[in-house]
Scaffold this active site. Structure first.
Site, mmCIF file in Angstrom:
data_model
loop_
_atom_site.group_PDB
_atom_site.id
_atom_site.type_symbol
_atom_site.label_atom_id
_atom_site.label_comp_id
_atom_site.label_asym_id
_atom_site.label_seq_id
_atom_site.Cartn_x
_atom_site.Cartn_y
_atom_site.Cartn_z
ATOM 1 N N GLU A 306 0.826 -1.210 0.000
ATOM 2 C CA GLU A 306 0.000 0.000 0.000
ATOM 3 C C GLU A 306 0.860 1.261 0.000
ATOM 4 O OE1 GLU A 306 -2.704 -0.677 3.331
ATOM 5 O OE2 GLU A 306 -4.042 -1.744 1.984
ATOM 6 N N ASP A 380 -8.363 -9.043 3.973
ATOM 7 C CA ASP A 380 -8.091 -7.940 4.898
ATOM 8 C C ASP A 380 -9.101 -7.841 6.036
ATOM 9 O OD1 ASP A 380 -7.094 -5.714 6.042
ATOM 10 O OD2 ASP A 380 -7.415 -4.360 4.353
ATOM 11 N N GLU A 408 -12.551 -2.284 12.181
ATOM 12 C CA GLU A 408 -12.569 -1.506 10.940
ATOM 13 C C GLU A 408 -13.694 -1.947 10.008
ATOM 14 O OE1 GLU A 408 -8.833 -1.654 8.847
ATOM 15 O OE2 GLU A 408 -9.597 -0.511 7.135
HETATM 16 C C1 BDP Z 1 -6.097 -2.093 6.016
HETATM 17 C C2 BDP Z 1 -6.357 -0.739 6.575
HETATM 18 C C3 BDP Z 1 -5.178 0.183 6.430
HETATM 19 C C4 BDP Z 1 -3.931 -0.489 6.975
HETATM 20 C C5 BDP Z 1 -3.727 -1.823 6.289
HETATM 21 C C6 BDP Z 1 -2.580 -2.625 6.878
HETATM 22 O O1 BDP Z 1 -7.478 -0.178 5.921
HETATM 23 O O2 BDP Z 1 -5.464 1.370 7.114
HETATM 24 O O3 BDP Z 1 -2.811 0.308 6.820
HETATM 25 O O4 BDP Z 1 -4.874 -2.611 6.462
HETATM 26 O O5 BDP Z 1 -2.858 -3.572 7.587
HETATM 27 O O6 BDP Z 1 -7.098 -2.932 6.496
HETATM 28 O O7 BDP Z 1 -1.425 -2.335 6.619
#
Ligand code: BDP
Length: 715
Positions: A306, A380, A408
């Site tokens: 990401e 996720d 989340e």
């Molecule tokens: C996702 C979240 C994000 C996190 C990412 C992670 O939306 O904010 O940075 O995971 O785990 O679920 O790195």
């Protein structure tokens, strides 16, 4: 006059419920009921706990506070055993009495953090012994003993031995240095970097107490989307102050390492893990960190994920990156926890498959002080995911479980969702990696492949809200993370039972109804939001509420349509051999649960299959009607939760009762929103009617699409 009398009566009977704000968590130490009290007063009359270490002092203070609250009397501290009912606590080094008991063979079985609690006659007096090999074991034993009292258990013939199943029992805070919390729904970060190290907020100590009470022994203070500033000297002084505060409670601190830190704060031109200058920079940095914090736990790293920097920026592998950091911390016994949450926009392969593809070839290439941290599922933290195929697939690497405690994707802090059933579902899943019985739990506890290191982490749901976690019931998820980390064989029911008793009341009627709500809550949430294996259909960015229609984001795999694949034929992601074949990443026996559309566990049907709208489900309903059934039933069950809670008013103080009640009202509205928005949207593909016995959505799809939440929390 009459009122005054009634007040006194209530006060005396102990049923008067003072308003509570939830700050005390499960460590409220309210008086036990009268019958139990008279027994306890016999069994507990004095306390013998010699020793002056910080940890023993913390244990002693906890016992004094706990007993005073629970038994409504101050406890006599003694230097010798001269009373019946003496609690004798200590190790063979801190307590000569314990030493004289000759407990070597029992102690040899419980490791560094375990404890023994047993009844014993010493000097002719009936005593209760709390002992361990280390001071921290004593503290854990003390908290366990207090839990027995808080839950009103019998103290007759105690004979308990307990030690943790996992070694690293971690909280991961996604806290930024400006005190915002990524995916935090309970206020701002606890860590007030501005006033540290000068000000040690009492809250830091209460945080440590709460963690020690459930066996959490490590905390990663900073967000995985890391800021290199935390590794600079002024911040390390602040981190050291927190580490000093937590140390007596057995908690080590860890930090997230930004891979590009050598460039950003070190002035180097590169962060290439094979570059000598970079390697030396990290070695020097590690030396510096350990000079501030001699027992620093190590680094947690999110790299090439990401948008985060990482070794792949230099055409190196995750192993190259992890090993460089591992070499830097190895001289100080530090570890590196490298996250496997990776997927790339440029990679056209099903996101489900990418972490496995990247990491399996690296198995065996990591240093012995590297652990790879794997999210519970391959996408996720969805409300329900099959276990991650990496579990069982990297036998040469110790894997850390990563759960998300902050909700989340599970209603954030407005929905009552108890997560132990989710955690257990994953831990109990059979990977079949070494034949039947190769559960995920056995992968992560190291027993399946003889690993020295083991661990489980939870992304924290803690913030500076007065009640720590936002929703009063969200505290139970922090609690459950610790308890399952200590012993993943505990049932969700047992954990809920303990937590409810300590957090609210031991009243049996309250416990049975509230427990039922908790135990069903996760399934209910799945039903009204992501039934039958649907996933990743939430709102964009803030992830609040439904938005299955989103299709315009730059990265294909950030769009909900990528995951549900609704079309005129049907719904769901074909991950079998005729589709992305992600299913091939599982061992054959595990695959069997899902492979065949006709026998696939329907909880995961749309996860693995593209299913036609008319497909006949086990209920006899078509897929479309089944979806309607699930969405409507889930929503209806939230209404039932509201009714169940209302009946419990007499057992709960007014503030917490009202807080939960109002949140359940929000939850109901959100369930209706999920249901209507999803069904109206999927209906544009199925072209089928919502069965007429269900109440019609009162808003249009356009209305739901028009909703915006620019200031939703946690984003
Ligand atoms: C996702 C979240 C994000 C996190 C990412 C992670 O939306 O904010 O940075 O995971 O785990 O679920 O790195």
């Amino acid at each position: 006059m009459k009122k005054k009398f009634l007040f006194l009566l209530l006060l005396l009977s102990g049923t008067f419920l003072f308003a509570e704000d939830g700050y005390d968590l499960w460590l409220r130490y309210k008086p036990v009921n009268k019958i139990v009290l008279s027994k306890y007063k016999q069994a507990i009359q004095a306390l013998h706990i010699p020793g002056t270490s910080q940890t023993i002092t913390a244990a002693k203070e906890e016992l004094i506070t706990g007993l005073k609250g629970l038994l409504q009397t101050s406890i006599l501290l003694t230097t010798t055993i001269k009373n019946n009912g003496t609690i004798v606590a200590g190790t063979s080094s801190s307590s000569p009495v314990i030493k004289s008991l000759d407990l070597q063979s029992d102690l040899s079985k419980i490791g560094n953090e375990g404890f023994l609690i047993f009844s014993k006659t010493i000097n002719g007096k009936n005593c209760i012994v709390i002992t361990a090999n280390t001071d921290i074991g004593i503290l854990y034993g003390v908290f366990h003993f207090l839990r027995l009292l808080q839950t009103e258990q019998s103290l007759d013939n105690l004979n308990l031995s307990s030690s943790p199943k996992l070694q690293l029992r971690l909280l991961n805070h996604w806290d930024n240095l400006n005190r915002t919390v990524e995916r935090g729904y309970a206020g701002f970060s606890l860590w007030n970097w501005h006033t540290l190290p000068g000000l040690i907020d009492k809250r830091y100590i209460d945080y440590a107490r709460a963690n020690a009470s459930i066996g959490i022994n490590g905390t990663v203070l900073t967000n995985v989307n890391a800021n290199a500033t935390i590794l600079t000297a002024p911040y390390l002084t602040k981190v050291a102050a927190l580490a000093n505060t937590f140390r007596p409670y057995g908690i080590k601190v860890y930090l997230t390492a930004r891979f590009s830190a050598p460039i950003e704060i070190g002035g180097l031109k590169t962060a290439d893990p094979l570059d000598e200058g970079v390697r030396n920079w990290w070695k020097e940095k590690a030396r510096e960190i350990y000079s501030y914090i001699p027992d620093f736990g190590g680094f947690l790293v999110k790299a090439n994920s990401e948008g985060q920097p990482g070794p792949q920026d230099y055409k190196r592998t995750h192993a190259d990156g992890a090993n460089m950091l591992a070499d830097a911390v190895a001289p100080f016994n530090g570890i590196v926890i490298w996250r496997a949450f990776v997927y790339a926009a440029e990679n056209p392969v099903d996101r489900h498959k990418q972490a496995y593809d990247d990491f399996v070839p690296l198995d065996g290439k990591f240093r012995s002080n590297v652990m790879v941290q794997v999210k519970n599922g391959a996408i996720d933290f969805m409300p329900r995911e099959p276990f991650h195929p990496l579990f069982g697939a990297m036998p040469k690497t110790p894997l850390v479980m990563e759960f998300q405690v902050t909700q989340e994707y599970l209603g954030q802090a407005t929905n009552l969702v108890y997560l132990a059933p989710l955690f257990k579902e994953v831990l109990d899943s059979d990977t079949y990696s070494n034949g039947k019985g190769s559960t995920v739990a056995k992968v992560i506890d190291g027993s399946l492949n003889n690993h020295r290191l083991s661990g489980m982490a939870g992304v924290s749901n803690i913030g500076n809200d007065i009640n720590w976690c936002g929703h009063p019931f969200a505290q139970s998820n922090w609690y459950a993370l610790g308890r399952l980390n200590w012993d993943y064989n505990l049932s969700s029911e047992k954990i809920a039972d303990e937590w409810l008793r300590m957090t609210f009341t031991n009243n049996g009627s309250f416990i049975s109804s509230a427990k039922k709500m908790m135990l069903e809550s996760r399934d209910i949430m799945v039903q009204y939001s992501n039934p039958n294996g649907l996933h990743h259909i939430m709102g964009t960015g803030h992830h609040y509420g439904p938005a299955p229609w989103v299709s315009n984001l730059n990265r294909p795999e950030w769009n909900p349509v990528y995951y549900h694949k609704a079309d005129s034929i049907g719904l769901g992601f074909n991950r079998t051999s005729t589709g992305s074949n992600a299913i091939a990443q599982y061992f054959p026996e595990a695959r069997k649960l899902w492979e065949d559309i006709n026998s696939c566990d329907e909880k995961y049907l749309l996860w693995f299959h593209h299913v036609s709208w008319n497909f006949k489900m086990k209920s006899g309903r078509t897929l479309w009607n089944e979806l309607c059934f699930q969405y409507y039933t889930g929503t209806e069950r939230v209404k039932q939760m509201q009714q169940s809670w209302n009946v419990l008013k007499q057992f709960v103080d007014v503030d917490r009762f009202e807080h939960v009640k109002q949140l359940l009202g929000i939850q109901y509205n959100e369930a209706v929103w999920w249901r209507n928005a999803c069904l109206l949207y999927f209906q544009t593909f199925s072209k089928m009617p919502i069965p007429s016995h269900y109440e019609k959505p009162d808003k249009t799809l356009e209305y739901y699409k028009s909703l915006r939440f620019p200031f939703a929390p946690g984003n």
